[in-house]
Design a protein around this motif. Structure first.
Motif, PDB file in Angstrom:
ATOM      1  N   VAL A  88      29.519  36.479  48.758  1.00 30.31           N
ATOM      2  CA  VAL A  88      30.727  35.676  48.991  1.00 30.31           C
ATOM      3  C   VAL A  88      31.040  34.839  47.761  1.00 30.31           C
ATOM      4  CG1 VAL A  88      31.715  33.801  50.362  1.00 30.31           C
ATOM      5  CG2 VAL A  88      30.415  35.616  51.495  1.00 30.31           C
ATOM      6  N   TYR A  89      30.020  34.246  47.176  1.00 29.60           N
ATOM      7  CA  TYR A  89      30.185  33.422  45.968  1.00 29.60           C
ATOM      8  C   TYR A  89      30.809  34.241  44.834  1.00 29.60           C
ATOM      9  CZ  TYR A  89      28.661  30.644  41.915  1.00 29.60           C
ATOM     10  OH  TYR A  89      28.619  29.922  40.748  1.00 29.60           O
ATOM     11  N   ARG A  90      30.276  35.422  44.595  1.00 25.76           N
ATOM     12  CA  ARG A  90      30.739  36.229  43.463  1.00 25.76           C
ATOM     13  C   ARG A  90      32.088  36.886  43.717  1.00 25.76           C
ATOM     14  NH1 ARG A  90      25.004  39.281  42.104  1.00 25.76           N
ATOM     15  NH2 ARG A  90      24.017  37.528  41.025  1.00 25.76           N
ATOM     16  N   GLN A  91      32.432  37.108  44.978  1.00 24.66           N
ATOM     17  CA  GLN A  91      33.652  37.849  45.293  1.00 24.66           C
ATOM     18  C   GLN A  91      34.797  36.952  45.747  1.00 24.66           C
ATOM     19  OE1 GLN A  91      32.322  40.767  48.168  1.00 24.66           O
ATOM     20  NE2 GLN A  91      30.909  41.708  46.716  1.00 24.66           N
ATOM     21  N   HIS A  92      34.594  35.647  45.694  1.00 20.15           N
ATOM     22  CA  HIS A  92      35.668  34.764  46.154  1.00 20.15           C
ATOM     23  C   HIS A  92      36.775  34.683  45.114  1.00 20.15           C
ATOM     24  CE1 HIS A  92      34.201  31.669  43.385  1.00 20.15           C
ATOM     25  NE2 HIS A  92      35.207  30.902  43.725  1.00 20.15           N
ATOM     26  N   ARG A  93      37.923  34.208  45.535  1.00 21.00           N
ATOM     27  CA  ARG A  93      39.045  34.001  44.610  1.00 21.00           C
ATOM     28  C   ARG A  93      38.879  32.623  43.979  1.00 21.00           C
ATOM     29  NH1 ARG A  93      45.022  34.953  46.776  1.00 21.00           N
ATOM     30  NH2 ARG A  93      44.162  37.079  46.795  1.00 21.00           N
ATOM     31  N   LEU A  98      42.648  26.577  33.321  1.00 20.53           N
ATOM     32  CA  LEU A  98      42.333  26.394  31.915  1.00 20.53           C
ATOM     33  C   LEU A  98      42.159  24.916  31.588  1.00 20.53           C
ATOM     34  CD1 LEU A  98      44.858  28.824  30.189  1.00 20.53           C
ATOM     35  CD2 LEU A  98      42.384  29.097  30.282  1.00 20.53           C
ATOM     36  N   ALA A  99      41.246  24.632  30.690  1.00 20.89           N
ATOM     37  CA  ALA A  99      41.169  23.283  30.148  1.00 20.89           C
ATOM     38  C   ALA A  99      42.490  22.981  29.431  1.00 20.89           C
ATOM     39  CB  ALA A  99      39.996  23.172  29.174  1.00 20.89           C
ATOM     40  N   PRO A 100      42.976  21.752  29.476  1.00 17.60           N
ATOM     41  CA  PRO A 100      44.280  21.451  28.860  1.00 17.60           C
ATOM     42  C   PRO A 100      44.386  21.861  27.398  1.00 17.60           C
ATOM     43  CG  PRO A 100      43.589  19.633  30.257  1.00 17.60           C
ATOM     44  CD  PRO A 100      42.422  20.583  30.200  1.00 17.60           C
ATOM     45  N   ARG A 127      36.003  39.420  36.181  1.00 18.19           N
ATOM     46  CA  ARG A 127      37.368  39.921  36.307  1.00 18.19           C
ATOM     47  C   ARG A 127      38.216  39.016  37.188  1.00 18.19           C
ATOM     48  NH1 ARG A 127      36.087  46.443  36.955  1.00 18.19           N
ATOM     49  NH2 ARG A 127      36.060  46.905  34.706  1.00 18.19           N
ATOM     50  N   ARG A 128      37.620  38.461  38.221  1.00 17.76           N
ATOM     51  CA  ARG A 128      38.351  37.536  39.088  1.00 17.76           C
ATOM     52  C   ARG A 128      38.713  36.257  38.332  1.00 17.76           C
ATOM     53  NH1 ARG A 128      37.988  38.640  44.754  1.00 17.76           N
ATOM     54  NH2 ARG A 128      36.867  40.599  45.118  1.00 17.76           N
ATOM     55  N   LYS A 129      37.823  35.802  37.463  1.00 15.04           N
ATOM     56  CA  LYS A 129      38.126  34.625  36.645  1.00 15.04           C
ATOM     57  C   LYS A 129      39.294  34.905  35.690  1.00 15.04           C
ATOM     58  CE  LYS A 129      33.266  33.174  36.547  1.00 15.04           C
ATOM     59  NZ  LYS A 129      32.076  33.006  35.676  1.00 15.04           N
ATOM     60  N   LEU A 130      39.279  36.069  35.072  1.00 15.61           N
ATOM     61  CA  LEU A 130      40.368  36.428  34.153  1.00 15.61           C
ATOM     62  C   LEU A 130      41.714  36.414  34.870  1.00 15.61           C
ATOM     63  CD1 LEU A 130      38.635  39.389  32.285  1.00 15.61           C
ATOM     64  CD2 LEU A 130      39.193  37.167  31.294  1.00 15.61           C
ATOM     65  N   ARG A 131      41.730  36.959  36.085  1.00 13.02           N
ATOM     66  CA  ARG A 131      42.984  36.968  36.847  1.00 13.02           C
ATOM     67  C   ARG A 131      43.385  35.554  37.258  1.00 13.02           C
ATOM     68  NH1 ARG A 131      40.667  41.781  39.048  1.00 13.02           N
ATOM     69  NH2 ARG A 131      39.848  40.642  40.846  1.00 13.02           N
ATOM     70  N   ALA A 132      42.417  34.753  37.694  1.00 11.35           N
ATOM     71  CA  ALA A 132      42.734  33.403  38.139  1.00 11.35           C
ATOM     72  C   ALA A 132      43.312  32.557  37.011  1.00 11.35           C
ATOM     73  CB  ALA A 132      41.475  32.731  38.700  1.00 11.35           C
ATOM     74  N   LEU A 133      42.863  32.795  35.793  1.00  7.28           N
ATOM     75  CA  LEU A 133      43.351  32.042  34.637  1.00  7.28           C
ATOM     76  C   LEU A 133      44.592  32.653  34.011  1.00  7.28           C
ATOM     77  CD1 LEU A 133      39.895  31.251  32.990  1.00  7.28           C
ATOM     78  CD2 LEU A 133      41.342  29.689  34.317  1.00  7.28           C
ATOM     79  N   ASP A 134      45.014  33.817  34.511  1.00  9.67           N
ATOM     80  CA  ASP A 134      46.261  34.466  34.073  1.00  9.67           C
ATOM     81  C   ASP A 134      46.275  34.693  32.554  1.00  9.67           C
ATOM     82  OD1 ASP A 134      48.658  35.648  34.739  1.00  9.67           O
ATOM     83  OD2 ASP A 134      49.828  33.798  34.571  1.00  9.67           O
ATOM     84  N   LEU A 135      45.141  35.146  32.030  1.00 11.33           N
ATOM     85  CA  LEU A 135      44.992  35.183  30.577  1.00 11.33           C
ATOM     86  C   LEU A 135      45.819  36.268  29.905  1.00 11.33           C
ATOM     87  CD1 LEU A 135      41.209  34.347  30.266  1.00 11.33           C
ATOM     88  CD2 LEU A 135      43.147  32.934  29.575  1.00 11.33           C
TER      89      LEU A 135
END
Length: 229
Positions: A88-93, A98-100, A127-135
């Motif tokens: 659950v930890y690894r697969q959560h959204r 981003l830091a300012p 990959r979920r982090k990349l999507r969440a940060l909209d990089l």
């Protein structure tokens, strides 16, 4: 794919680590522990697990947070349950941002500079982090999650750095790697002749870390990406 406004072969490439470089990793950990706690509340009726895990993390715990928190509540920390909480930890959204200074840097880059990512960690989570940060919408042209090749490709392996040189068709002198952890991040890029910059971000998990060998230290240290250029 690069946008039509970007040169296919840039003048230089700035490559970033992800965790504690573009955002605070502690925010991801807190987000993941909250998701695991919500699952435990819904499935097991453990309404204190989430807050207890966060308290342990804030107090400095970095291992066995699931096991020890379950035990503190008198609930059996079976391998199956701990594995489910970890999934659950690894697969959560992730609820991360981003830091300012990172947001400002990505917004002001010039068209002669290409941006890329090299990051360790479990593939699905990164990959979920990349999507969440909209990089990718912020100008990143290539992101290499080293776990795509397995744990042996995590830094200090040079595989991801060789891959980016081949992908861009450029040599090491055109690359700069910006990262936070001197125990592993700068070994491979320094061997390849890349410039290296360590960011010591307040609140980062590796602020006190030191390189194993002096030659593995970054060329330069900054506390904010505002001073990167």
């Amino acid at each position: 794919m690069p946008s039509s406004s970007e040169p296919r072969t840039p003048e230089r490439v700035i490559v970033f680590d992800l965790d504690d470089t573009l955002y605070l990793e502690r925010d991801y950990v807190i987000s993941g522990l909250a998701a695991a706690g919500d699952w435990a509340h819904a499935r097991l009726g453990l309404d204190r697990l989430g807050p207890l895990m966060r308290e342990r993390f804030e107090a400095g715990a970095r291992q066995r947070i699931f096991d020890d928190s379950l035990a503190a509540l008198g609930y059996p920390a079976t391998p199956a349950l701990v594995a489910r909480l970890l999934a659950v930890y690894r697969q959560h959204r992730p609820r991360i941002a981003l830091a300012p200074d990172a947001a400002r840097y990505l917004a002001r880059r010039d068209t002669g500079t290409a941006l890329a990512i090299v990051t360790d960690g479990f593939l699905d989570a990164q990959r979920r982090k990349l999507r969440a940060l909209d990089l990718f919408r912020r100008g990143v042209r290539q992101a290499v999650c080293t776990d795509r090749w397995g744990r042996e490709a995590w830094k200090p392996s040079r595989r991801a750095f060789d891959h980016l040189e081949a992908w861009f068709g450029m040599g090491g002198a055109c690359f700069t790697y910006v990262a936070d952890n001197p125990t592993k991040d700068f070994v491979a890029p320094r061997l390849l002749g890349w410039r290296t910059v360590r960011i010591v971000r307040p609140g980062g998990l590796h602020v006190e870390a030191r390189a194993v060998q002096a030659d593995d230290e970054a060329d330069r240290v900054v506390q904010s990406l505002d001073s990167l250029d």
